[in-house]
Design a protein around this motif. Structure first.
Motif, PDB file in Angstrom:
ATOM      1  N   UNK A  10       0.855  -1.192   0.000  1.00 43.99           N
ATOM      2  CA  UNK A  10       0.000   0.000   0.000  1.00 43.99           C
ATOM      3  C   UNK A  10       0.885   1.234   0.000  1.00 43.99           C
ATOM      4  N   UNK A  11       0.648   2.163  -0.941  1.00 45.99           N
ATOM      5  CA  UNK A  11       1.425   3.405  -0.998  1.00 45.99           C
ATOM      6  C   UNK A  11       0.484   4.592  -1.105  1.00 45.99           C
ATOM      7  N   UNK A  12       1.039   5.793  -0.900  1.00 47.43           N
ATOM      8  CA  UNK A  12       0.260   7.020  -1.031  1.00 47.43           C
ATOM      9  C   UNK A  12      -0.312   7.126  -2.444  1.00 47.43           C
ATOM     10  N   UNK A  13      -1.559   7.567  -2.537  1.00 52.05           N
ATOM     11  CA  UNK A  13      -2.232   7.667  -3.828  1.00 52.05           C
ATOM     12  C   UNK A  13      -1.578   8.763  -4.681  1.00 52.05           C
ATOM     13  N   UNK A  14      -0.974   8.334  -5.765  1.00 56.57           N
ATOM     14  CA  UNK A  14      -0.365   9.251  -6.739  1.00 56.57           C
ATOM     15  C   UNK A  14      -0.829   8.817  -8.119  1.00 56.57           C
ATOM     16  N   UNK A  15      -1.912   9.399  -8.651  1.00 50.53           N
ATOM     17  CA  UNK A  15      -2.506   8.920  -9.905  1.00 50.53           C
ATOM     18  C   UNK A  15      -1.518   8.772 -11.055  1.00 50.53           C
ATOM     19  N   UNK A  16      -0.508   9.600 -11.089  1.00 52.89           N
ATOM     20  CA  UNK A  16       0.451   9.526 -12.195  1.00 52.89           C
ATOM     21  C   UNK A  16       1.230   8.215 -12.194  1.00 52.89           C
ATOM     22  N   UNK A  17       1.211   7.497 -11.071  1.00 56.03           N
ATOM     23  CA  UNK A  17       1.954   6.244 -10.975  1.00 56.03           C
ATOM     24  C   UNK A  17       1.114   5.017 -11.322  1.00 56.03           C
ATOM     25  N   UNK A  18      -0.151   5.219 -11.699  1.00 54.17           N
ATOM     26  CA  UNK A  18      -1.000   4.098 -12.074  1.00 54.17           C
ATOM     27  C   UNK A  18      -0.360   3.316 -13.227  1.00 54.17           C
ATOM     28  N   UNK A  19      -0.315   1.988 -13.084  1.00 53.73           N
ATOM     29  CA  UNK A  19       0.229   1.090 -14.103  1.00 53.73           C
ATOM     30  C   UNK A  19       1.713   1.340 -14.356  1.00 53.73           C
ATOM     31  N   UNK A  20       2.420   1.755 -13.326  1.00 54.68           N
ATOM     32  CA  UNK A  20       3.873   1.885 -13.436  1.00 54.68           C
ATOM     33  C   UNK A  20       4.544   0.977 -12.405  1.00 54.68           C
ATOM     34  N   UNK A  21       5.752   0.567 -12.711  1.00 55.72           N
ATOM     35  CA  UNK A  21       6.526  -0.269 -11.793  1.00 55.72           C
ATOM     36  C   UNK A  21       7.551   0.625 -11.102  1.00 55.72           C
ATOM     37  N   UNK A  22       7.458   0.709  -9.780  1.00 55.51           N
ATOM     38  CA  UNK A  22       8.332   1.573  -8.987  1.00 55.51           C
ATOM     39  C   UNK A  22       9.081   0.743  -7.953  1.00 55.51           C
ATOM     40  N   UNK A  23      10.297   1.156  -7.650  1.00 54.88           N
ATOM     41  CA  UNK A  23      11.018   0.550  -6.534  1.00 54.88           C
ATOM     42  C   UNK A  23      10.459   1.122  -5.233  1.00 54.88           C
ATOM     43  N   UNK A  24      10.022   0.253  -4.354  1.00 50.83           N
ATOM     44  CA  UNK A  24       9.320   0.654  -3.138  1.00 50.83           C
ATOM     45  C   UNK A  24      10.014   0.032  -1.929  1.00 50.83           C
ATOM     46  N   UNK A  25      10.247   0.861  -0.915  1.00 50.58           N
ATOM     47  CA  UNK A  25      10.757   0.349   0.354  1.00 50.58           C
ATOM     48  C   UNK A  25       9.586  -0.191   1.158  1.00 50.58           C
ATOM     49  N   UNK A  26       9.677  -1.438   1.593  1.00 52.59           N
ATOM     50  CA  UNK A  26       8.590  -2.086   2.313  1.00 52.59           C
ATOM     51  C   UNK A  26       8.699  -1.786   3.803  1.00 52.59           C
ATOM     52  N   UNK A  27       7.601  -1.227   4.342  1.00 51.68           N
ATOM     53  CA  UNK A  27       7.577  -0.901   5.761  1.00 51.68           C
ATOM     54  C   UNK A  27       6.837  -1.945   6.569  1.00 51.68           C
ATOM     55  N   UNK A  28       6.109  -1.473   7.590  1.00 49.46           N
ATOM     56  CA  UNK A  28       5.382  -2.412   8.440  1.00 49.46           C
ATOM     57  C   UNK A  28       3.971  -2.614   7.898  1.00 49.46           C
ATOM     58  N   UNK A  29       3.126  -3.267   8.700  1.00 47.19           N
ATOM     59  CA  UNK A  29       1.772  -3.610   8.267  1.00 47.19           C
ATOM     60  C   UNK A  29       0.903  -2.364   8.167  1.00 47.19           C
ATOM     61  N   UNK A  30      -0.036  -2.367   7.224  1.00 43.13           N
ATOM     62  CA  UNK A  30      -1.022  -1.292   7.164  1.00 43.13           C
ATOM     63  C   UNK A  30      -2.075  -1.508   8.245  1.00 43.13           C
TER      64      UNK A  30
END
Length: 437
Positions: free
Chosen positions: A404-424
């Motif tokens: 789960x990440x912050x909603x950023x519409x421009x990133x829809x259908x894109x592959x991003x490197x994401x740092x995994x945090x704790x549980x939502x």
């Protein structure tokens, strides 16, 4: 020639029960109707056409199908209601008795839903009796999702003692590799980045065309523009070392497997007429983890099948607990008319089936929790999916961790490197952080 004008300006509602293959086929029906001017009904709108794609893998699935049909008939009064899928193939007469159903189309003739629908809407009398035809009909669609679902195979020749799928879906068959590559190229042209390969028994691909599943994945891996493939479910006896090794070094196939086990007891596997042993299953799992240590492995398990005496369940439980897997999909056995399992004398009570199912669900939760937690603080590529305004975006890592990440519409259908945090907050995904969040 059927007058397609009858569909112009109509609105349709769709409801799918069951597997990813059903989802792909429903989406394809929707695309066909849209090509004739049929719009998809929005939430709260009354549809002119209702398409229900059913499942019949268990008695519970049958019950859910009947409930869904009745609910949709009430929600869309006056709509032309079509019921298709496995339950429609196996129990057409029972579906006919549901008030408001206009047409029953079996699983093996789903490709005829749209022309039959148009004939029915024109008042042409149609028999509500599914045929036993076993022709091939492809499907590749995404519906309202980011991922596409590519149907590569249909039917099954295995006739496991508990299963009705061969009766509902027919014998194993498939399209050609060339046609699958063409569909994948079309997905890439539409901007699609991930394809999930679906079917009833996909490892059996090639029976109709003298090709192999290994040939198929090699060809798909070469399609430019597709960045991810996932193998939805493959029988352990058909998941060869050659396939595993190819996925490990491929350009686009993800470290993610879904493998049906059904039981961790060799005696129960024999009663089920499964085509492998627990030793072979363990070899497959260990090979995957050896060449792909980060791989997510999901496993199907059935509890309470006939012949599963208490000591055999305990054997199965211990075997499953010992496997380095990430998730279990647990199903309670259902008595299915016409199956060989009904000839097995030892019957497990409903209460005992329920208890065994809960024990395995608890085990699954612990394994998934441990798998997710082992990746907290790491960076993984995530394909992000559209989310409604005000809600977080979600996506999956290469090894199928939900993020789960912050909603950023421009990133829809894109592959991003994401740092995994704790549980939502719901503990169903890890919080993710993209650079510059």
């Amino acid at each position: 020639m059927i007058d397609t004008a009858i569909l112009q300006g109509k609105k349709a509602a769709y409801f799918t029960l069951g597997c990813k293959l059903n989802f792909a086929e429903t989406s394809t029906i929707g695309e066909q109707l849209r090509s004739y001017g049929v719009q998809t009904a929005e939430k709260g709108e009354t549809a002119d056409i209702v398409v229900v794609n059913t499942c019949s893998v268990t008695e519970v699935a049958d019950h859910k199908c009947r409930q869904a049909i009745g609910r949709l008939v009430r929600q869309h009064p006056g709509a032309f209601v079509v019921v298709t899928g496995c339950y429609a193939q196996l129990q057409p007469a029972r579906i006919e008795q549901i008030e408001g159903v206009d047409l029953v189309v079996g699983a093996q003739e789903r490709h005829q839903v749209v022309p039959l629908l148009m004939k029915g809407m024109l008042g042409i009398e149609l028999p509500n009796t599914p045929s036993s035809g076993e022709g091939w009909s492809g499907a590749c669609s995404r519906g309202n999702r980011t991922r596409y679902f590519l149907k590569v195979q249909d039917g099954c020749n295995y006739f496991c003692t508990y299963c009705t799928i061969p009766f509902a879906r027919g014998r194993s068959r498939n399209g050609s590799i060339a046609s699958m590559v063409e569909q994948a190229e079309r997905v890439a042209a539409e901007g699609g980045k991930e394809i999930v390969i679906t079917g009833v028994n996909i490892g059996d691909f090639g029976r109709s065309t003298s090709e192999t599943f290994f040939d198929l994945i090699c060809a798909l891996d070469r399609v430019e523009g597709i960045q991810r493939y996932r193998i939805s479910s493959i029988e352990p006896n058909l998941l060869s070392d050659e396939i595993i090794d190819f996925v490990a070094q491929s350009r686009a196939f993800m470290p993610h497997f879904h493998i049906p086990l059904q039981s961790g007891s060799d005696e129960v596997l024999r009663l089920m007429h499964r085509r492998y042993t627990t030793d072979l299953f363990r070899q497959r799992i260990e090979h995957i983890k050896r060449v792909m240590p980060d791989a997510f492995i999901g496993v199907d398990v059935m509890t309470g099948t006939r012949g599963e005496r208490p000591e055999l369940f305990e054997q199965a439980y211990d075997f499953i607990a010992s496997l380095p897997i990430a998730q279990l999909h647990v199903f309670s056995y259902s008595e299915r008319p016409g199956t060989k399992a009904l000839e097995i004398p030892f019957v497990v009570s409903n209460e005992e089936r329920h208890e065994r199912t809960n024990r395995l669900l608890d085990l699954s939760e612990r394994k998934t929790f441990e798998f997710y937690e082992s990746y907290m603080g790491t960076v993984r590529p995530v394909l992000l999916e559209h989310a409604p305004k005000g809600r977080p975006m979600h996506g999956f890592t290469d090894n199928y961790i939900r993020v789960e990440v912050k909603n950023t519409p421009a990133l829809d259908n894109t592959i991003c490197n994401v740092t995994l945090g704790d549980w939502n907050s719901k503990a169903d995904a890890l919080r993710g952080y993209i650079d510059n969040d």
